[in-house]
Scaffold this motif. Structure first.
Motif, PDB file in Angstrom:
ATOM      1  N   LEU A 102     -23.557  28.024   4.554  1.00 20.21           N
ATOM      2  CA  LEU A 102     -23.629  27.310   5.828  1.00 20.21           C
ATOM      3  C   LEU A 102     -22.787  28.029   6.865  1.00 20.21           C
ATOM      4  O   LEU A 102     -21.632  28.358   6.605  1.00 20.21           O
ATOM      5  CB  LEU A 102     -23.137  25.867   5.645  1.00 20.21           C
ATOM      6  CG  LEU A 102     -23.153  24.962   6.885  1.00 20.21           C
ATOM      7  CD1 LEU A 102     -24.578  24.725   7.363  1.00 20.21           C
ATOM      8  CD2 LEU A 102     -22.471  23.625   6.586  1.00 20.21           C
ATOM      9  N   LEU A 103     -23.379  28.283   8.022  1.00 18.91           N
ATOM     10  CA  LEU A 103     -22.668  28.905   9.147  1.00 18.91           C
ATOM     11  C   LEU A 103     -22.626  27.939  10.314  1.00 18.91           C
ATOM     12  O   LEU A 103     -23.671  27.497  10.801  1.00 18.91           O
ATOM     13  CB  LEU A 103     -23.379  30.192   9.579  1.00 18.91           C
ATOM     14  CG  LEU A 103     -22.796  30.863  10.832  1.00 18.91           C
ATOM     15  CD1 LEU A 103     -21.439  31.501  10.526  1.00 18.91           C
ATOM     16  CD2 LEU A 103     -23.754  31.902  11.405  1.00 18.91           C
ATOM     17  N   GLU A 104     -21.422  27.589  10.759  1.00 15.51           N
ATOM     18  CA  GLU A 104     -21.272  26.765  11.956  1.00 15.51           C
ATOM     19  C   GLU A 104     -20.990  27.667  13.148  1.00 15.51           C
ATOM     20  O   GLU A 104     -20.130  28.547  13.089  1.00 15.51           O
ATOM     21  CB  GLU A 104     -20.130  25.761  11.793  1.00 15.51           C
ATOM     22  CG  GLU A 104     -19.971  24.872  13.023  1.00 15.51           C
ATOM     23  CD  GLU A 104     -18.686  24.045  13.013  1.00 15.51           C
ATOM     24  OE1 GLU A 104     -18.572  23.138  13.857  1.00 15.51           O
ATOM     25  OE2 GLU A 104     -17.798  24.326  12.181  1.00 15.51           O
ATOM     26  N   ILE A 105     -21.723  27.425  14.238  1.00 18.83           N
ATOM     27  CA  ILE A 105     -21.456  28.120  15.499  1.00 18.83           C
ATOM     28  C   ILE A 105     -20.678  27.157  16.387  1.00 18.83           C
ATOM     29  O   ILE A 105     -21.217  26.136  16.833  1.00 18.83           O
ATOM     30  CB  ILE A 105     -22.752  28.569  16.191  1.00 18.83           C
ATOM     31  CG1 ILE A 105     -23.621  29.399  15.240  1.00 18.83           C
ATOM     32  CG2 ILE A 105     -22.443  29.358  17.450  1.00 18.83           C
ATOM     33  CD1 ILE A 105     -24.969  29.796  15.832  1.00 18.83           C
ATOM     34  N   PHE A 147     -32.449  29.280   8.088  1.00 24.52           N
ATOM     35  CA  PHE A 147     -33.028  28.350   9.061  1.00 24.52           C
ATOM     36  C   PHE A 147     -31.924  27.593   9.774  1.00 24.52           C
ATOM     37  O   PHE A 147     -30.788  27.492   9.290  1.00 24.52           O
ATOM     38  CB  PHE A 147     -34.045  27.390   8.423  1.00 24.52           C
ATOM     39  CG  PHE A 147     -33.484  26.378   7.462  1.00 24.52           C
ATOM     40  CD1 PHE A 147     -32.772  25.272   7.900  1.00 24.52           C
ATOM     41  CD2 PHE A 147     -33.722  26.511   6.101  1.00 24.52           C
ATOM     42  CE1 PHE A 147     -32.285  24.320   7.004  1.00 24.52           C
ATOM     43  CE2 PHE A 147     -33.247  25.573   5.196  1.00 24.52           C
ATOM     44  CZ  PHE A 147     -32.526  24.479   5.653  1.00 24.52           C
ATOM     45  N   CYS A 148     -32.270  27.083  10.971  1.00 23.67           N
ATOM     46  CA  CYS A 148     -31.318  26.316  11.778  1.00 23.67           C
ATOM     47  C   CYS A 148     -31.413  24.832  11.418  1.00 23.67           C
ATOM     48  O   CYS A 148     -32.483  24.330  11.071  1.00 23.67           O
ATOM     49  CB  CYS A 148     -31.616  26.483  13.263  1.00 23.67           C
ATOM     50  SG  CYS A 148     -31.558  28.178  13.850  1.00 23.67           S
ATOM     51  N   ILE A 149     -30.278  24.136  11.554  1.00 25.10           N
ATOM     52  CA  ILE A 149     -30.244  22.707  11.268  1.00 25.10           C
ATOM     53  C   ILE A 149     -29.199  22.043  12.159  1.00 25.10           C
ATOM     54  O   ILE A 149     -28.134  22.611  12.421  1.00 25.10           O
ATOM     55  CB  ILE A 149     -29.943  22.457   9.768  1.00 25.10           C
ATOM     56  CG1 ILE A 149     -30.084  20.984   9.409  1.00 25.10           C
ATOM     57  CG2 ILE A 149     -28.572  22.989   9.379  1.00 25.10           C
ATOM     58  CD1 ILE A 149     -30.111  20.730   7.908  1.00 25.10           C
ATOM     59  N   ASP A 150     -29.501  20.867  12.661  1.00 27.41           N
ATOM     60  CA  ASP A 150     -28.577  20.163  13.550  1.00 27.41           C
ATOM     61  C   ASP A 150     -27.360  19.675  12.766  1.00 27.41           C
ATOM     62  O   ASP A 150     -27.492  19.244  11.609  1.00 27.41           O
ATOM     63  CB  ASP A 150     -29.288  18.974  14.197  1.00 27.41           C
ATOM     64  CG  ASP A 150     -28.481  18.361  15.316  1.00 27.41           C
ATOM     65  OD1 ASP A 150     -28.621  18.823  16.462  1.00 27.41           O
ATOM     66  OD2 ASP A 150     -27.701  17.430  15.044  1.00 27.41           O
ATOM     67  N   MET A 194     -28.072  28.271   6.004  1.00 26.91           N
ATOM     68  CA  MET A 194     -28.306  27.312   7.082  1.00 26.91           C
ATOM     69  C   MET A 194     -27.357  27.592   8.240  1.00 26.91           C
ATOM     70  O   MET A 194     -26.144  27.723   8.045  1.00 26.91           O
ATOM     71  CB  MET A 194     -28.086  25.882   6.565  1.00 26.91           C
ATOM     72  CG  MET A 194     -29.070  25.462   5.483  1.00 26.91           C
ATOM     73  SD  MET A 194     -28.828  23.749   4.909  1.00 26.91           S
ATOM     74  CE  MET A 194     -27.302  23.934   3.947  1.00 26.91           C
ATOM     75  N   VAL A 195     -27.918  27.676   9.445  1.00 28.29           N
ATOM     76  CA  VAL A 195     -27.137  27.885  10.665  1.00 28.29           C
ATOM     77  C   VAL A 195     -27.110  26.565  11.424  1.00 28.29           C
ATOM     78  O   VAL A 195     -28.167  26.010  11.750  1.00 28.29           O
ATOM     79  CB  VAL A 195     -27.764  28.978  11.548  1.00 28.29           C
ATOM     80  CG1 VAL A 195     -26.983  29.117  12.850  1.00 28.29           C
ATOM     81  CG2 VAL A 195     -27.816  30.303  10.809  1.00 28.29           C
TER      82      VAL A 195
END
Length: 525
Positions: free
Chosen positions: A429-432, A407-410, A336-337
């Protein structure tokens, strides 16, 4: 063809009663309502006013003040039954309901079920030999006369019973009756109901006896039905799914019990929580559906015993255990991004697709317009995607024939992240971490409706610190959850610095990760 006359006993929630009556009658059935005389007159007037033009609704001619465990509950039921028998001559079955009951099958299914066998459905077990009563008094319910309510007047309830015992005032049960006990939520055929009404008109001794028994709603209809109907025409079960704890309290159902309820071999369920608005809506819509097939597993009670037993020894079970979509699969990896700047996350996953070939999806649970393959309709709305999230993600794995998915997630969707982390799959999980200028935050406030084009600068100036704090709070909350496999890349870092966490997140060589991290337009607003 079966036509059901529902016998509804209720005392609150006029809006819910109105909705229930309209729902049941819209499917071709009818309903007789007894509204407790203890309840507000204004609530009763509201129900009558809303349903006065519905020919499939009738009200008990006399309203009684009802008390738990008292004869008044049976009296109220008989008032509603008589009204239904007179008003609905074409009704073939009479089904007891409360305001806390909801259908867990369609009307089409319920009618076909009742047509399958010409029988009555009512729990009726031998009063003295069965273990139906778990706690409290047993034969004392019958052999002594009860004029006081044990719940509201406990002292006099037990004092009266003790005086009768000392004075030898115990009484005999009517000689020709074999006392039975069971759930008060029954479904009886018309000829059985008419036979009961005729019996109680003739047998005033039986009526006198039951009027002073304790909790007669668990014995009155159960005993008389067995007395009048041949055994081979009785199914000793209820068609309403209900469970009790070891303490005799009813188990309450909530929003995430939908799949569990539909798979049970019953037509209705109680008690539905007053707060389970989503569950009530879904079950209400279900009753009108045609052509729906139901897969019956009937494991509800065994699951409850298993899970509550685990809880007693301190073993935790995962949230939403009841959902049908229970696992993505141990062999699969979910990545998850998360980023508040959606365009940045979308650019990143686009580069991931192009550089690594991994299947990657944009904001799957946050943006309705996210491009997705046709998966039979489950992908059509955000509500459906969220409700059936694990099933949806499993289908995406199968569609692309892969064991790895991005997939992207808020960042605000922390509950969804936690739910996926509870899965058996390997989850990362990847936090940008982006930089947010005042202009960007003002634009964000306008996009989400916190501010408009005409908002004065003073208002925006006061709003900015709150918005900035919210963004920081979401980021802090991600780290506080201590998610395994958590990685982080930063706008302020160099591509070389971002390549290492990105490679760990994607499970790709650092050279490929560097190619993605070096995307020149990645953080451009």
């Amino acid at each position: 063809m079966a036509k059901i006359a529902y016998i509804l006993l209720c005392h609150k929630d006029p809006a819910g009663i109105i909705a229930q009556a309209e729902r049941l009658t819209a499917a071709g059935d009818c309903i007789a309502i007894h509204f407790d005389a203890r309840a507000k007159t204004s609530d009763y007037d509201q129900i009558r006013s809303a349903l006065k033009d519905n020919p499939s609704v009738v009200f008990a001619k006399k309203r009684l003040k009802c008390g738990w465990g008292e004869w008044s509950l049976v009296g109220a039921t008989l008032q509603a039954v008589r009204a239904a028998v007179d008003a609905f001559p074409r009704a073939t079955h009479f089904y007891m309901l409360s305001g806390d009951c909801m259908p867990i099958k369609s009307a089409e299914y319920a009618h076909a079920f009742l047509e399958r066998e010409d029988v009555d459905y009512i729990e009726s077990f031998d009063f003295f030999r069965s273990d139906w009563i778990k706690t409290g008094i047993r034969e004392e319910r019958l052999i002594y006369r009860h004029w006081f309510n044990e719940r509201s007047n406990k002292a006099w309830f037990y004092r009266s019973m003790e005086w009768q015992r000392r004075l030898g005032l115990d009484r005999r049960i009517p000689a020709d009756l074999a006392m039975q006990i069971g759930s008060q939520w029954w479904c009886l055929r018309r000829r059985t109901v008419e036979a009961i009404l005729d019996f109680i008109r003739r047998r005033r001794d039986v009526m006198r006896f039951f009027r002073t028994t304790w909790i007669p709603d668990e014995t009155f209809f159960q005993t008389i039905t067995r007395h009048l109907v041949p055994e081979n025409e009785i199914r000793s079960r209820t068609l309403t799914f209900l469970m009790f704890t070891d303490y005799g309290m009813p188990v309450t159902f909530y929003n995430d019990h939908y799949d569990l309820l539909l798979s049970q071999d019953y037509l209705f369920a109680r008690k539905i929580s007053p707060d389970a608005a989503e569950l009530k809506q879904r079950l209400g819509d279900l009753y009108a559906v045609r052509g729906r097939r139901f897969r019956i597993s009937d494991e509800g009670r065994s699951l409850f015993r298993f899970l509550s037993g685990r809880g007693r020894v301190g073993r935790r079970f995962a949230p939403r255990f009841w959902e049908t979509e229970t696992s993505l699969g141990r062999e699969r990896t979910l990545m998850m991004v998360t980023c508040k700047k959606w365009h940045v996350a979308k650019r990143l996953v686009e580069r991931v697709r192009n550089v690594t070939g991994l299947p990657a999806v944009d904001y799957l649970f946050n943006e309705a317009g996210t491009p997705l393959p046709d998966l039979g309709g489950i992908q059509s709305t955000l509500e459906k995607r969220t409700r059936h999230r694990r099933a949806l993600v499993r289908m995406l794995y199968d569609y692309w024939n892969t064991d790895r998915l991005v997939f992207c997630i808020d960042p605000a969707s922390i509950d969804l992240m936690q739910d996926f982390y509870n899965d058996k799959a390997q989850v990362r999980l990847l936090e940008i971490d982006c930089e947010f200028t005042d202009d960007y935050l003002i634009g964000h406030a306008k996009r989400v409706g916190l501010a408009g084009e005409g908002s004065p600068p003073e208002t925006l100036a006061r709003l900015l610190p709150t918005i900035r704090y919210d963004v920081k709070f979401e980021s802090d909350r991600l780290r506080e959850n201590n998610f395994p496999g958590f990685c982080r890349i930063r706008q302020s870092a160099t591509p070389e610095e971002n390549a290492k966490p990105l490679a760990a997140f994607l499970g790709v060589p650092e050279a490929q990760a560097h190619e993605i991290a070096a995307t020149s337009y990645l953080f451009v607003d």
